[in-house]
Design an enzyme around this catalytic site. Structure first.
Site, PDB file in Angstrom:
ATOM      1  N   HIS A 105      34.008  32.114  39.685  1.00  0.00           N
ATOM      2  CA  HIS A 105      34.149  31.887  38.242  1.00  0.00           C
ATOM      3  C   HIS A 105      35.461  32.500  37.733  1.00  0.00           C
ATOM      4  O   HIS A 105      36.268  31.828  37.089  1.00  0.00           O
ATOM      5  CB  HIS A 105      32.940  32.515  37.531  1.00  0.00           C
ATOM      6  CG  HIS A 105      32.991  32.474  36.041  1.00  0.00           C
ATOM      7  ND1 HIS A 105      32.150  31.708  35.280  1.00  0.00           N
ATOM      8  CD2 HIS A 105      33.795  33.116  35.155  1.00  0.00           C
ATOM      9  CE1 HIS A 105      32.426  31.869  34.004  1.00  0.00           C
ATOM     10  NE2 HIS A 105      33.430  32.730  33.895  1.00  0.00           N
ATOM     11  N   GLU A 106      35.678  33.776  38.083  1.00  0.00           N
ATOM     12  CA  GLU A 106      36.878  34.471  37.603  1.00  0.00           C
ATOM     13  C   GLU A 106      38.147  33.885  38.212  1.00  0.00           C
ATOM     14  O   GLU A 106      39.163  33.736  37.540  1.00  0.00           O
ATOM     15  CB  GLU A 106      36.796  35.962  37.909  1.00  0.00           C
ATOM     16  CG  GLU A 106      35.666  36.692  37.193  1.00  0.00           C
ATOM     17  CD  GLU A 106      35.745  36.545  35.678  1.00  0.00           C
ATOM     18  OE1 GLU A 106      36.868  36.437  35.127  1.00  0.00           O
ATOM     19  OE2 GLU A 106      34.686  36.516  35.028  1.00  0.00           O
TER      20      GLU A 106
ATOM     21  N   HIS B 101      39.423  30.875  36.353  1.00  0.00           N
ATOM     22  CA  HIS B 101      40.225  31.229  35.161  1.00  0.00           C
ATOM     23  C   HIS B 101      41.653  31.570  35.592  1.00  0.00           C
ATOM     24  O   HIS B 101      42.630  31.118  35.018  1.00  0.00           O
ATOM     25  CB  HIS B 101      39.677  32.492  34.474  1.00  0.00           C
ATOM     26  CG  HIS B 101      38.397  32.300  33.722  1.00  0.00           C
ATOM     27  ND1 HIS B 101      38.234  31.346  32.758  1.00  0.00           N
ATOM     28  CD2 HIS B 101      37.226  32.990  33.765  1.00  0.00           C
ATOM     29  CE1 HIS B 101      37.001  31.448  32.248  1.00  0.00           C
ATOM     30  NE2 HIS B 101      36.374  32.437  32.849  1.00  0.00           N
TER      31      HIS B 101
HETATM   32 ZN   LIG Z   1      34.593  33.389  32.313  1.00  0.00          ZN
END
Ligand SMILES: [Zn+2]
Length: 364
Positions: A58-59, A62
């Site tokens: 998830h990170e 980004h």
């Molecule tokens: Zn996030």
């Protein structure tokens, strides 16, 4: 990932343990009765490791999208409430901001859907247990992050939308953070309600997340205000060009009697007779020294030497100076130009804060 630092906060070990424990002792035995205790723990531990991988994915998404747009990504920290990706620069357009924010939840939801799809095809119970739980948790992770309050990813999307609609980034940040705080208080209230009605642990957990979110929202607004008020300013605009200086050979007693007890200066550049910078001496350095030794001790004995000083250039953004001062927890930075040993001036925490205050009051 090349160039992206990964830091794991110690609180993550607590999460890893809690996840493993609750899977091994509650979730899996209920869902899949009849395994040995060891097997429950092994599958639970493997699931926890992959959960860690899910948050990381998830990170990372980004970070990768931010990088795609040419923004500098500092690193990823995994901590108690999940992860945080620190991007060094602000996105330049609402579209960039929205896409960077959406990348995380989109990745989590994709992983979740894919794993639940795989779960339907798998009969092997241990793999099914692992894949099934991870699928659900990734969907939860994606959905939770879409909550439209800053600093959640959904709040960033909201900020991007408001920014696009009204054209003012700071105002958009304030509004998205306000929504974030309201939602955080709702979460705290809900947590307290649950805690009082039978599930104290989950309740406390939710309330903690809410408290963390409301703090993060507040910090963001304060930072956005400061950054706006210092926007475009350079270190040279705020530095003291004639900072108080002392000679390295001056006695500490003289420094105290003739300088510190007279004016309001608390920190001094230490310079040789030819102006070359030897170091820096502050009230704090003097206080660490026993009073009886003040007459014999010289400034050079207690100063921070040049090699150990944090310094900054005159053309650096003033926000960089403030960040460095806060990171190092110091009061001032000597400003060094081309000739490194001849200081151009001194920029102080107090000076920058006064400037911010004046600019905020004047609304410029
Ligand atoms: Zn996030």
């Amino acid at each position: 990932m090349a160039g992206i630092d990964l830091a794991i906060h110690p609180s993550w070990l607590v999460i890893a343990f809690l996840v493993t424990y609750s899977l091994a002792e509650a979730q899996f035995p209920l869902q899949f009765p009849g395994w040995t205790t060891a097997l429950y723990w092994i599958v639970a531990a493997a699931t926890a490791v992959l959960f860690f991988g899910s948050v990381l994915a998830h990170e990372l998404s980004h970070a990768l999208v931010a990088r795609r747009f040419g923004l500098k990504v500092e690193g990823i920290t995994l901590f108690i409430f999940g992860g945080a990706t620190s991007i060094d620069q602000d996105s330049r357009t609402p579209r960039e901001e929205a896409l960077i924010a959406l990348a995380g939840p989109a990745t989590s939801i994709l992983i979740g859907v894919a794993l639940l799809g795989v779960d339907l095809l798998i009969a092997q119970p241990q793999v099914a247990a692992l894949v099934g739980w991870l699928g659900v948790i990734n969907l939860v992770l994606g959905a939770f992050n879409l909550i439209p309050g800053f600093p959640m990813d959904g709040g960033r999307v909201l900020r991007a939308l408001l920014w696009k609609l009204r054209g003012d980034r700071l105002e958009a940040t304030r509004n998205a953070a306000l929504v974030g705080r309201i939602l955080a208080y709702v979460l705290i209230g809900f947590g307290v309600f649950i805690a009082l009605n039978g599930s104290p642990l989950s309740g406390i957990w939710l309330a903690l997340i809410g408290w963390f979110l409301s703090n993060a929202a507040e910090t963001t607004v304060a930072q956005a205000g400061v950054e706006r008020s210092l926007h475009g300013m350079r270190v040279r605009d705020a530095m003291d060009v004639d900072p108080p200086s002392v000679s390295p050979n001056e006695s500490v007693a003289d420094l105290v009697q003739e300088r510190m007890l007279r004016g309001e200066d608390r920190s001094f550049l230490v310079r040789h007779d030819d102006g070359v910078l030897a170091g820096m001496v502050t009230l704090g350095d003097v206080r660490r020294l026993a009073r009886e030794t003040w007459p014999e001790a010289r400034v050079t004995d207690i100063m921070t030497r040049f090699a150990d000083l944090a310094t900054i250039g005159p053309d650096a953004p003033l926000t960089d100076a403030l960040r460095l001062i806060q990171e190092r927890d110091i009061g001032q930075l000597p400003v060094i130009g081309e000739d490194v040993r001849l200081p151009l001036g001194l920029v102080t925490r107090r000076g920058i804060l006064r400037l911010i205050e004046a600019r905020l009051k004047l609304g410029v």
